[in-house]
Design a protein around this motif. Structure first.
Motif, PDB file in Angstrom:
ATOM      1  N   GLN A  93       0.834  -1.205   0.000  1.00  0.00           N
ATOM      2  CA  GLN A  93       0.000   0.000   0.000  1.00  0.00           C
ATOM      3  C   GLN A  93       0.871   1.257   0.000  1.00  0.00           C
ATOM      4  O   GLN A  93       0.536   2.257  -0.644  1.00  0.00           O
ATOM      5  CB  GLN A  93      -0.924  -0.001   1.213  1.00  0.00           C
ATOM      6  CG  GLN A  93      -2.014  -1.047   1.154  1.00  0.00           C
ATOM      7  CD  GLN A  93      -2.842  -1.062   2.429  1.00  0.00           C
ATOM      8  OE1 GLN A  93      -2.476  -0.513   3.457  1.00  0.00           O
ATOM      9  NE2 GLN A  93      -3.998  -1.718   2.356  1.00  0.00           N
ATOM     10  N   GLN A  94       1.982   1.196   0.719  1.00  0.00           N
ATOM     11  CA  GLN A  94       2.910   2.331   0.760  1.00  0.00           C
ATOM     12  C   GLN A  94       3.497   2.589  -0.624  1.00  0.00           C
ATOM     13  O   GLN A  94       3.552   3.742  -1.069  1.00  0.00           O
ATOM     14  CB  GLN A  94       4.000   2.046   1.781  1.00  0.00           C
ATOM     15  CG  GLN A  94       4.800   3.260   2.167  1.00  0.00           C
ATOM     16  CD  GLN A  94       5.761   2.924   3.282  1.00  0.00           C
ATOM     17  OE1 GLN A  94       6.893   2.554   2.987  1.00  0.00           O
ATOM     18  NE2 GLN A  94       5.320   3.051   4.523  1.00  0.00           N
ATOM     19  N   ASP A 125      12.089  13.284   6.766  1.00  0.00           N
ATOM     20  CA  ASP A 125      10.630  13.155   6.786  1.00  0.00           C
ATOM     21  C   ASP A 125      10.196  11.831   7.400  1.00  0.00           C
ATOM     22  O   ASP A 125      10.801  10.791   7.146  1.00  0.00           O
ATOM     23  CB  ASP A 125      10.068  13.239   5.367  1.00  0.00           C
ATOM     24  CG  ASP A 125      10.230  14.627   4.762  1.00  0.00           C
ATOM     25  OD1 ASP A 125      10.735  15.526   5.445  1.00  0.00           O
ATOM     26  OD2 ASP A 125       9.847  14.806   3.590  1.00  0.00           O
ATOM     27  N   THR A 126       9.120  11.889   8.194  1.00  0.00           N
ATOM     28  CA  THR A 126       8.504  10.695   8.765  1.00  0.00           C
ATOM     29  C   THR A 126       7.017  10.767   8.457  1.00  0.00           C
ATOM     30  O   THR A 126       6.322  11.649   8.960  1.00  0.00           O
ATOM     31  CB  THR A 126       8.716  10.633  10.291  1.00  0.00           C
ATOM     32  OG1 THR A 126      10.112  10.666  10.560  1.00  0.00           O
ATOM     33  CG2 THR A 126       8.111   9.375  10.878  1.00  0.00           C
ATOM     34  N   TYR A 127       6.563   9.860   7.608  1.00  0.00           N
ATOM     35  CA  TYR A 127       5.152   9.826   7.229  1.00  0.00           C
ATOM     36  C   TYR A 127       4.472   8.709   8.015  1.00  0.00           C
ATOM     37  O   TYR A 127       4.643   7.544   7.719  1.00  0.00           O
ATOM     38  CB  TYR A 127       4.993   9.583   5.728  1.00  0.00           C
ATOM     39  CG  TYR A 127       5.773  10.555   4.876  1.00  0.00           C
ATOM     40  CD1 TYR A 127       5.542  11.922   4.957  1.00  0.00           C
ATOM     41  CD2 TYR A 127       6.752  10.109   3.997  1.00  0.00           C
ATOM     42  CE1 TYR A 127       6.257  12.819   4.176  1.00  0.00           C
ATOM     43  CE2 TYR A 127       7.458  10.988   3.210  1.00  0.00           C
ATOM     44  CZ  TYR A 127       7.213  12.345   3.295  1.00  0.00           C
ATOM     45  OH  TYR A 127       7.914  13.225   2.523  1.00  0.00           O
ATOM     46  N   LEU A 128       3.716   9.089   9.005  1.00  0.00           N
ATOM     47  CA  LEU A 128       3.024   8.118   9.856  1.00  0.00           C
ATOM     48  C   LEU A 128       1.674   7.759   9.242  1.00  0.00           C
ATOM     49  O   LEU A 128       1.090   8.550   8.490  1.00  0.00           O
ATOM     50  CB  LEU A 128       2.825   8.708  11.251  1.00  0.00           C
ATOM     51  CG  LEU A 128       4.114   9.057  11.999  1.00  0.00           C
ATOM     52  CD1 LEU A 128       3.795   9.837  13.259  1.00  0.00           C
ATOM     53  CD2 LEU A 128       4.892   7.791  12.320  1.00  0.00           C
ATOM     54  N   PRO A 129       1.143   6.603   9.584  1.00  0.00           N
ATOM     55  CA  PRO A 129      -0.206   6.253   9.119  1.00  0.00           C
ATOM     56  C   PRO A 129      -1.240   7.224   9.675  1.00  0.00           C
ATOM     57  O   PRO A 129      -1.143   7.664  10.827  1.00  0.00           O
ATOM     58  CB  PRO A 129      -0.422   4.842   9.679  1.00  0.00           C
ATOM     59  CG  PRO A 129       0.955   4.309   9.924  1.00  0.00           C
ATOM     60  CD  PRO A 129       1.781   5.506  10.311  1.00  0.00           C
ATOM     61  N   LEU A 130      -2.234   7.541   8.867  1.00  0.00           N
ATOM     62  CA  LEU A 130      -3.279   8.477   9.292  1.00  0.00           C
ATOM     63  C   LEU A 130      -3.971   7.992  10.566  1.00  0.00           C
ATOM     64  O   LEU A 130      -4.242   8.790  11.467  1.00  0.00           O
ATOM     65  CB  LEU A 130      -4.304   8.693   8.184  1.00  0.00           C
ATOM     66  CG  LEU A 130      -5.450   9.641   8.523  1.00  0.00           C
ATOM     67  CD1 LEU A 130      -4.937  11.050   8.844  1.00  0.00           C
ATOM     68  CD2 LEU A 130      -6.464   9.672   7.406  1.00  0.00           C
ATOM     69  N   ASP A 131      -4.246   6.700  10.660  1.00  0.00           N
ATOM     70  CA  ASP A 131      -4.918   6.180  11.862  1.00  0.00           C
ATOM     71  C   ASP A 131      -4.095   6.441  13.121  1.00  0.00           C
ATOM     72  O   ASP A 131      -4.659   6.742  14.180  1.00  0.00           O
ATOM     73  CB  ASP A 131      -5.201   4.685  11.724  1.00  0.00           C
ATOM     74  CG  ASP A 131      -6.328   4.399  10.743  1.00  0.00           C
ATOM     75  OD1 ASP A 131      -7.097   5.325  10.412  1.00  0.00           O
ATOM     76  OD2 ASP A 131      -6.445   3.236  10.301  1.00  0.00           O
ATOM     77  N   PRO A 156      -1.193  11.133  -0.929  1.00  0.00           N
ATOM     78  CA  PRO A 156      -1.081  10.782   0.486  1.00  0.00           C
ATOM     79  C   PRO A 156      -1.241  11.991   1.409  1.00  0.00           C
ATOM     80  O   PRO A 156      -0.963  11.905   2.590  1.00  0.00           O
ATOM     81  CB  PRO A 156       0.328  10.201   0.595  1.00  0.00           C
ATOM     82  CG  PRO A 156       1.087  10.995  -0.395  1.00  0.00           C
ATOM     83  CD  PRO A 156       0.122  11.233  -1.535  1.00  0.00           C
ATOM     84  N   ILE A 157      -1.685  13.125   0.873  1.00  0.00           N
ATOM     85  CA  ILE A 157      -1.846  14.332   1.684  1.00  0.00           C
ATOM     86  C   ILE A 157      -3.254  14.349   2.263  1.00  0.00           C
ATOM     87  O   ILE A 157      -4.246  14.170   1.563  1.00  0.00           O
ATOM     88  CB  ILE A 157      -1.608  15.615   0.853  1.00  0.00           C
ATOM     89  CG1 ILE A 157      -0.265  15.572   0.128  1.00  0.00           C
ATOM     90  CG2 ILE A 157      -1.741  16.856   1.731  1.00  0.00           C
ATOM     91  CD1 ILE A 157       0.948  15.491   1.031  1.00  0.00           C
ATOM     92  N   ASN A 158      -3.320  14.563   3.575  1.00  0.00           N
ATOM     93  CA  ASN A 158      -4.598  14.646   4.284  1.00  0.00           C
ATOM     94  C   ASN A 158      -4.698  15.977   5.010  1.00  0.00           C
ATOM     95  O   ASN A 158      -3.700  16.494   5.499  1.00  0.00           O
ATOM     96  CB  ASN A 158      -4.689  13.522   5.329  1.00  0.00           C
ATOM     97  CG  ASN A 158      -4.767  12.168   4.690  1.00  0.00           C
ATOM     98  OD1 ASN A 158      -5.811  11.795   4.168  1.00  0.00           O
ATOM     99  ND2 ASN A 158      -3.672  11.420   4.712  1.00  0.00           N
ATOM    100  N   VAL A 159      -5.904  16.493   5.066  1.00  0.00           N
ATOM    101  CA  VAL A 159      -6.181  17.658   5.906  1.00  0.00           C
ATOM    102  C   VAL A 159      -7.085  17.161   7.024  1.00  0.00           C
ATOM    103  O   VAL A 159      -8.154  16.597   6.772  1.00  0.00           O
ATOM    104  CB  VAL A 159      -6.844  18.801   5.123  1.00  0.00           C
ATOM    105  CG1 VAL A 159      -7.210  19.952   6.063  1.00  0.00           C
ATOM    106  CG2 VAL A 159      -5.929  19.289   4.002  1.00  0.00           C
ATOM    107  N   VAL A 160      -6.604  17.365   8.254  1.00  0.00           N
ATOM    108  CA  VAL A 160      -7.343  16.914   9.431  1.00  0.00           C
ATOM    109  C   VAL A 160      -7.722  18.127  10.267  1.00  0.00           C
ATOM    110  O   VAL A 160      -6.868  18.944  10.611  1.00  0.00           O
ATOM    111  CB  VAL A 160      -6.490  15.932  10.269  1.00  0.00           C
ATOM    112  CG1 VAL A 160      -7.209  15.555  11.560  1.00  0.00           C
ATOM    113  CG2 VAL A 160      -6.167  14.683   9.451  1.00  0.00           C
ATOM    114  N   ARG A 161      -9.014  18.220  10.559  1.00  0.00           N
ATOM    115  CA  ARG A 161      -9.534  19.277  11.440  1.00  0.00           C
ATOM    116  C   ARG A 161      -9.759  18.643  12.803  1.00  0.00           C
ATOM    117  O   ARG A 161     -10.416  17.601  12.917  1.00  0.00           O
ATOM    118  CB  ARG A 161     -10.857  19.807  10.890  1.00  0.00           C
ATOM    119  CG  ARG A 161     -11.465  20.892  11.778  1.00  0.00           C
ATOM    120  CD  ARG A 161     -12.926  21.145  11.474  1.00  0.00           C
ATOM    121  NE  ARG A 161     -13.713  20.037  11.999  1.00  0.00           N
ATOM    122  CZ  ARG A 161     -14.600  19.339  11.312  1.00  0.00           C
ATOM    123  NH1 ARG A 161     -14.865  19.602  10.067  1.00  0.00           N
ATOM    124  NH2 ARG A 161     -15.256  18.341  11.873  1.00  0.00           N
TER     125      ARG A 161
END
Length: 152
Positions: free
Chosen positions: A78-79, A111-117, A138-143
């Motif tokens: 998946q990565q 850079d360290t890209y962690l899982p969104l969960d 892989p870019i997410n915006v989290v509110r």
């Protein structure tokens, strides 16, 4: 990034204040905090929880934290698919494919890209109610808003 924010938010005049500082440590009281493509430089989830805790402490009771950043799944297949999609995104915007893949190698040391969960769980653990509001590649915006407490 601050120059862009100043330009886009100019119409709000004195209602908006801009502060440039590190997320580590004590932050000033505020109504909102925003990080954009920055917190993936925090190398561990433990350190990121500390950053999230500092942001949470700085926010007023009805405050909001918005974070736009890259996340990667832990599964290798998946990565790889996420990196391929990200590279295709860069190619579509004029970056040659070999250079797109070279970016990932160049960025790997910092850079360290962690899982969104994992990110959502860390935000929840420090008292936020997080929700992904946008995703592309892989870019997410989290509110994240402060979890309401009794009596507010």
């Amino acid at each position: 990034m601050l120059a862009q924010a100043r330009e886009r938010l100019r119409r709000f005049g004195s209602r908006v204040r801009f502060t440039r500082r590190r997320f580590q440590g004590v932050l000033p009281r505020c109504d909102a905090a925003v990080a954009s493509l920055a917190l993936h430089h925090v190398p561990t989830l433990t350190e990121k929880r500390t950053v999230y805790r500092a942001i949470h402490a700085a926010l007023d009771p009805r405050g909001i934290f918005v974070n736009a950043d890259a996340n990667m799944p832990t599964d290798a297949a998946q990565q790889q698919a996420a990196y391929a999609e990200w590279a295709a995104h860069m190619v579509a915007r004029g970056i040659p494919q070999p250079r797109a893949w070279q970016h990932f190698r160049d960025w790997a040391d910092e850079d360290t890209y962690l899982p969104l969960d994992d990110e959502l769980a860390a935000l929840t653990a420090v008292g936020f109610s997080p929700a992904r509001v946008w995703q592309s590649v892989p870019i997410n915006v989290v509110r994240s808003t402060k979890t309401p407490t009794q009596g507010l």
